[in-house]
Design an enzyme around this catalytic site. Structure first.
Site, PDB file in Angstrom:
ATOM      1  N   TYR A  95      70.331  47.177  31.486  1.00  0.00           N
ATOM      2  CA  TYR A  95      69.428  46.869  30.360  1.00  0.00           C
ATOM      3  C   TYR A  95      70.162  46.870  29.020  1.00  0.00           C
ATOM      4  CZ  TYR A  95      65.528  47.601  33.604  1.00  0.00           C
ATOM      5  OH  TYR A  95      64.657  47.520  34.656  1.00  0.00           O
ATOM      6  N   LYS A 110      73.715  52.067  44.777  1.00  0.00           N
ATOM      7  CA  LYS A 110      74.007  50.915  45.630  1.00  0.00           C
ATOM      8  C   LYS A 110      75.535  50.838  45.730  1.00  0.00           C
ATOM      9  CE  LYS A 110      72.559  47.214  47.866  1.00  0.00           C
ATOM     10  NZ  LYS A 110      71.896  47.316  49.177  1.00  0.00           N
ATOM     11  N   ASP A 129      67.941  50.440  48.597  1.00  0.00           N
ATOM     12  CA  ASP A 129      67.056  49.718  49.522  1.00  0.00           C
ATOM     13  C   ASP A 129      66.433  50.682  50.524  1.00  0.00           C
ATOM     14  OD1 ASP A 129      69.734  49.932  50.179  1.00  0.00           O
ATOM     15  OD2 ASP A 129      69.873  48.023  51.227  1.00  0.00           O
ATOM     16  N   ASP A 148      63.418  52.174  37.265  1.00  0.00           N
ATOM     17  CA  ASP A 148      62.301  51.378  36.758  1.00  0.00           C
ATOM     18  C   ASP A 148      61.452  50.882  37.931  1.00  0.00           C
ATOM     19  OD1 ASP A 148      60.666  49.817  35.221  1.00  0.00           O
ATOM     20  OD2 ASP A 148      62.228  48.503  34.440  1.00  0.00           O
ATOM     21  N   ASP A 183      57.619  52.561  39.694  1.00  0.00           N
ATOM     22  CA  ASP A 183      56.372  51.791  39.821  1.00  0.00           C
ATOM     23  C   ASP A 183      55.907  51.802  41.276  1.00  0.00           C
ATOM     24  OD1 ASP A 183      56.413  51.157  37.133  1.00  0.00           O
ATOM     25  OD2 ASP A 183      55.891  49.059  37.452  1.00  0.00           O
TER      26      ASP A 183
END
Ligand code: NAD
Length: 361
Positions: A142, A192, A224, A248, A252
């Site tokens: 970001y 990852k 994942d 992020d 959610d």
């Protein structure tokens, strides 16, 4: 009694609606004499762009720096989607996080017993779910440079940069391990590392930091797999530490374990525990102005503010208990209303929580 100086930034969409209900709780607490505060308010996001042309002004940044804590609604307004990223409403929250060094985002995922049937997951899967997502907030893709768009042979290419430094990873890992010390003593670091160099560094640094916390179990998990495990066996997690973009998305996803995104609070803290408190959801433009938004995540964020930045656990407990008792009455805003429950509005939900609070005070 200390008079707290609170900065209130309601923002866009449902932000002002849910903040208004949180403020009535605050005012009630002040009336009872349990707490004292003064409030400074300012526009942010689309509201600020309309007023001054900028998602957040320097005057607002200066104002929040003098506060003991910030309560933040949400920013985002589709009417600004045509603007470049740097002047869109969402820049307000990114700038606040960066300027105030709010690098640690803490998102508790707890199931209220009253809401077990609201989740899309089976009751057995939800047993004992109680974990915290610690998301790094000021680095990663970001904020990484270079970023942008360019044409190569007449074809548009977009690019962003995933980047973390060792100190950035160290400080967020320390937040995770310290939280775990006061909980079930398990940290799951999500990365990852199998395909991204930045994430291999993440794994190496978290492993090194863990050597200072010998009595905390450290587990590494690829993102994942973490996405799968959150649905498969969410009770296995205690403290889940991860970077900005993975956090992020996973937070959610985790919100749906609890039944609605409108129920989840968050804290964004700096090293000194100064914090910005906001629901994890956005400005929900689809329901803005309809008096249907769920204000509970906003109120629970306020409870986190009293616990983490203002050292008033007593007030945090009161607010959380009032919310729990309200849920016990089987009333809900549309986002989590189910058969046998009574559907009420944003404003009425505020009133009901206030009523429950008055019984506790
Ligand atoms: P969103 O969280 O705003 O909404 C997702 C869905 O959840 C929508 O259907 C919405 O109606 C529902 N919802 C969200 N909060 C709710 C609540 N309190 N009560 C009932 N229903 C609720 O996410 P989005 O639609 O992806 O984004 C909308 C805008 O919010 C965008 O401009 C986005 O950039 C912005 N956003 C801001 C923040 C922030 O301010 N920190 C965070 C996320 C998204």
């Amino acid at each position: 009694m200390k008079t707290f100086n609170l900065a209130i930034l309601s923002g866009d969409g449902i932000g002002p609606e849910i903040m208004a209900e949180a403020q009535t709780i605050l005012e009630y607490l002040k009336q009872t004499g349990l707490v004292d505060f003064q409030i400074q308010e300012a526009l942010v996001g689309g509201a600020s762009i309309r007023d001054s042309g900028a998602p957040i002004t320097n005057a607002t940044l200066d104002m929040v720096k003098t506060a003991d804590a910030i309560l933040f609604g949400a920013v985002g307004d589709y009417s600004f989607d045509h603007l470049p990223q740097s002047v869109r409403p969402e820049m307000a929250i990114l700038k606040l996080r960066k300027e105030l060094e709010l690098f640690a985002n803490i998102r508790p995922i707890v199931i209220f017993d009253e809401l077990i049937a609201n989740s899309n997951l089976k009751k057995e899967v939800l047993q004992n779910v109680d974990f915290v997502i610690v998301r790094e907030l000021t680095g990663d893709i970001y904020f990484g440079e270079p970023r942008g768009e360019k044409k190569i042979n007449g074809v548009r290419h977009g690019f962003n940069t995933m980047t973390y430094s060792e100190p950035e990873i160290e400080r967020i890992a320390n937040v995770g391990f310290k939280l775990a010390e006061a909980r079930r003593r398990k940290v799951t670091s999500v990365d990852k590392a199998n395909v991204l160099e930045t994430m291999q560094l993440w794994r190496d640094v978290v492993s090194r930091v863990s050597e200072s916390y010998k009595d905390i179990e450290l587990q590494h998990m690829y993102v994942d797999n973490a996405a799968m495990q959150l649905i498969n066996l969410p009770a296995q997690f205690d403290v889940l530490v991860t970077g900005n973009i993975f956090g992020d998305i996973l937070s959610d996803q985790a919100s749906m374990i609890t039944g609605s995104i409108g129920l989840l609070p968050s804290a964004s803290l700096n090293e000194g525990l100064f914090g910005l408190y906001e629901p994890i959801h956005g400005s929900a433009p689809d329901i803005a102005g309809k008096n249907t938004a769920n204000p509970l995540a906003m109120m629970l964020s306020m409870a986190m503010m009293f616990r983490h930045s203002l050292d008033r656990t007593d007030i945090a407990d009161l607010i959380e208990q009032a919310v729990k008792n309200t849920l016990g009455k089987k009333i809900a805003t549309p986002d989590f209303c189910r058969e046998g429950w009574r559907q009420i509005s944003t404003i009425d939900m505020g009133g009901e929580v206030r009523k429950e609070l008055s019984k506790l005070c």
